[in-house]
Every structure is written in C-alpha cells, then in structure tokens.
Design an enzyme around this catalytic site. Sequence first.
Site, PDB file in Angstrom:
ATOM      1  N   ASP A 211       0.832  -1.200   0.000  1.00  0.00           N
ATOM      2  CA  ASP A 211       0.000   0.000   0.000  1.00  0.00           C
ATOM      3  C   ASP A 211       0.869   1.253   0.000  1.00  0.00           C
ATOM      4  OD1 ASP A 211      -2.772   1.227   0.539  1.00  0.00           O
ATOM      5  OD2 ASP A 211      -1.537   2.083   2.139  1.00  0.00           O
ATOM      6  N   GLU A 261       1.443  -0.422  -5.011  1.00  0.00           N
ATOM      7  CA  GLU A 261       0.532   0.671  -5.316  1.00  0.00           C
ATOM      8  C   GLU A 261       1.396   1.909  -5.540  1.00  0.00           C
ATOM      9  OE1 GLU A 261      -3.403   2.940  -3.525  1.00  0.00           O
ATOM     10  OE2 GLU A 261      -1.806   2.324  -2.172  1.00  0.00           O
TER      11      GLU A 261
END
Length: 532
Positions: A211, A261
């Site tokens: 993330d 990401e």
Amino acid sequence: MGQPRHARQEWWRSAVIYQVYVRSFADGDGDGTGDLAGVRSKLPYLAELGVDALWFNPWYLSPMKDGGYDVADYRVIDPAFGTLAEAEKLIAEARELGIRTIVDIVPNHVSDQHPWFRAALAAGPGSPERELFHFRPGRGPGGHLPPNDWPSQFVGSTDPVWTRLPDGDWYLHLFTPEQPDLNWAHPAVRQEHEDILRFWFERGVAGVRIDSAALLAKDPELPDFVAGRDPNPFVDRDELHDIYRSWRAVADDYDGVFVGEVWLPDTERFARYLRPDELHTAFNFSFLSCPWEADRLRTSIDTTLAEHAPVGAPATWVLCNHDVTRTVTRYGRADTGFDFAAKAFGTPTDLALGTRRARAAALLSLALPGAVYVYQGEELGLPEADVPRESIQDPMYFRSRGTDPGRDGCRVPLPWAAASPYAGFGSRQEPWLPQPAGWSAYAADVQAADPGSMLALYRAGIRLRPVFGTGPLTWLPSPEGVLGFARADALCVVNLADTPARLPDHSQLLLGSGPLDDEGRLPTDSAVWLRA
C-alpha cells in the site's frame, strides 16, 4: 507451510487476481461483517470463476478507522474476521483449488493503537521510542505551529498532517491522525517489516501487495512542500529502492511476488520500481482512470506496455478497486474517467449504458498482455451504491467536511442469494454498510443461471483467455473509434464509435460482450473475441 525454494514459477505474469475486501465479501458468522469463514465458504465459487489468486485487503488487528489500513498488529487477524488459524486454513484450502493468496502490507504507517506508537506516547519527547516515528517540536512562539506544511494524502482534505500532543511534540500522519507515519530511516522499522514478510510467506502466501508504496521515505529535514520540487520531500524518494531491494531478497527465498501501489506521472521513475531486483509488478492507474474513449485507451495501453518493456515486467490491468467508483457507474456518466478530486454526490448515471461499456471493458482488459485484477462484485456488474449519509463510515467523507462521498459506495456487501435476507450476504442483522433496494437483482445465484449475465461473461472470458497466448500485442487497422488487436491467433475488437463496426476477417467468433446486429456488425460499446 512456507513456499518451496526451488522451481520458480512466473504465474503472476499473466494471472487473473481477484480482490477480496473481507468486510463486504461474505459473512460466515452472521454478525453483519464479512469474515474469513465467509470467504472459505465461497472458495468453490472463486474456483469456478477461474481466478489464479486472491488479493486480500488488510485482515489484521485494527481499530478500523480507515477500513483496516490502520494496522495495530500484523501477526494477528482482527477478531471481526477470524483467527490466524483460520487464515492459515483459508490459504491452504485455496491453494488446494489452485488459487494463491496475496496479502496487503501497509508500510507507510501503523495504527495509533500499535504497541510501538503507544510506547512512544508514554516515553515522551526525545525518547528512543519516538525515533520510530516522525516526532518534532512545532514552529513559532511556543511551538504552536506544525513543523511543516505538507498536504494531506486524502484528496479533498485540508486538515493538517501533524497532530500536537499535550507534551508539546507534534507527530506526522500523511493520512488520518490515527495513522502515524513510520520513520523508514530507522533500522528497526526496516527489520520489523522484513520479519513481517517472512511471517506471512512462512504461512503460505504467494505474494504481497504494498500500500502507498511510494510514500515510505521522507526527507530527513522535513522541509515545507513546494509543488513541483524535485525531489519531493515525501513521494518517490530514491531511498525507497534500497528498501525494496532488501524486500526482494526476502521474497526470493520463498518464490514470493510483490505488487506495488505506485501512483506516479513520470513513467521512467515508475519503471524503476519494476527493475529485476525490486518489485515484480505495480498497479496500472493510467488504465483504471482512463475515460471510455478509443484514442485515450489506446494511448494508455501503448504507454503502459512501453514503460514496462525496458525492465521486462508484466503490465497489470485494473478497472476498479476498493477506492474507486465502480465501473458500471463510472462508464454510465458524462465523464467516464476517474479522479478522486472530481467525486461528488448526485452525479447522473445511465446504468444500462455503463453496463454495456463495462462488459466490453471486461473483454478488453482480459485480452491484454499481462495480469488482470478483478475487484469483488465487478463480475456481478454491481453499480456504485448510494450509501445514505448517516451510514457513511469512510474518513474521506468526514475529512472533506461532507463534500466527498467517500469510498463506501464500492464497498457495500455482496449479494449472493436473491431470496435470502440481505441478499445472501449471510448476516442475521443489518450488514455493516446497508445494501440498496434492488441489490438482490445482482445476486450471484441469479446470474449463475443466466447465460447472458455479467457473471457468465467473466467466467467465459477467464476460461477462454489463454487463446491470446503470452506474446505481444499487434494493433489492427481499424476505423476511428474502434480498437482492434491480435495476440497469438486470437483477435480482440472493441467498438467505441457511434455506429456499428464491420468485423475483421476471422474463422470463429469466440465470445462477445453482447449480440452482433442483424448485419453481423459489432454494435457500439461492444467487444468481441475472434479466432483469426
């Protein structure tokens, strides 16, 4: 349960990976929240869908101030979802069905309930415990001003990214105050995360999604933010690459895979994360946010393939995820692109048009070279749900002072059985987010019996996808507004023009997003797969 350390497989180069947002997937114990028991009960459904892997959003112990992205303990499953033993069982049962597991790691920050942060608060200013985070004195008389002026990473939020404590120190949080940023210049932070990776690889996971992968490293001077300054003080800093090279060494011990990401406009800097000794793949946000326009889509595809080619990494194709307006809704609007800053309540949507386009987009994405991610419910054609304001839980909504609808509309619990309470989600009580009226019409059991349903289309597309092989893409001469390309002996044609399109020469029609017209032409907002 660790992965074998030999016979490396590159399954991830062409995989279909299904994203599971556990809270909204299926409720096994009836308490209104999805859980691991619910996921285990649906493994046969996922196997029939034909996916190669499951990516799970964070399932760790968390106060859930940001949907689980505020992690209190990476080695404990949140009790709302189950136990570590259940997670291990789920990983093993899925693997028996040929489905691998990818877990989510959130390295930029932890929860304010994490033991490290609680110890830092207790220890006080100047303590070693606070060195694991970014604690600083304030500026101005009495230190009453934040240490710098960095912007929040929640779009639409004007809230500061610093919170002052009663002892006078301020701490950094690029997201919410409940998510303090870690200091990645500290060796203990790096060691802890490498240990966390090993912990999950030893339990059989095949990969890790990272993330906010470009945010970890910060300029140690924490200077004020100046738009356009290079290097940015907290995004895409060069120190990140040493971190990910160390992570790659851990993953290689287990034949593990990373997907990052990484939101970056600079394609050359984006590709650096995909060098052979760093991350295996990264999400393709250019394609995800691209409007339903032939020229724009072709440019996005060409650019994506070009930026991956120098480092030999496979592209990824994503239409939607847990943060983004659902495809059916987005494609039914006047503005078919996606931009967090443009989200607003009451945007008009033509769902019939959006569904037609979403069906065509599904065939387009599945035919492209690389890996494909399918967010749960996309295979059911779910629209963005209109969540009543009083039921919204997403911090984006609150930090925007109620102007941003937030992300709850794409996180509403799935419908499984039309005739069951709460559309078969499994709850004995109202699910954690309310399902809109008519949600049961999208139920999986209804669609499984309908050969023309979105579910039937996804099942067929995933089953037939190997006809495109593993080779490159060659564009076909096509009229304006039509995208056509060949891979192996298969062709994909997508008509985004205003009029029906003639099909190229072919020997067999393999699959269509909808019927051809009476003259055998491809209607607008439709796609077909053909055998050459």
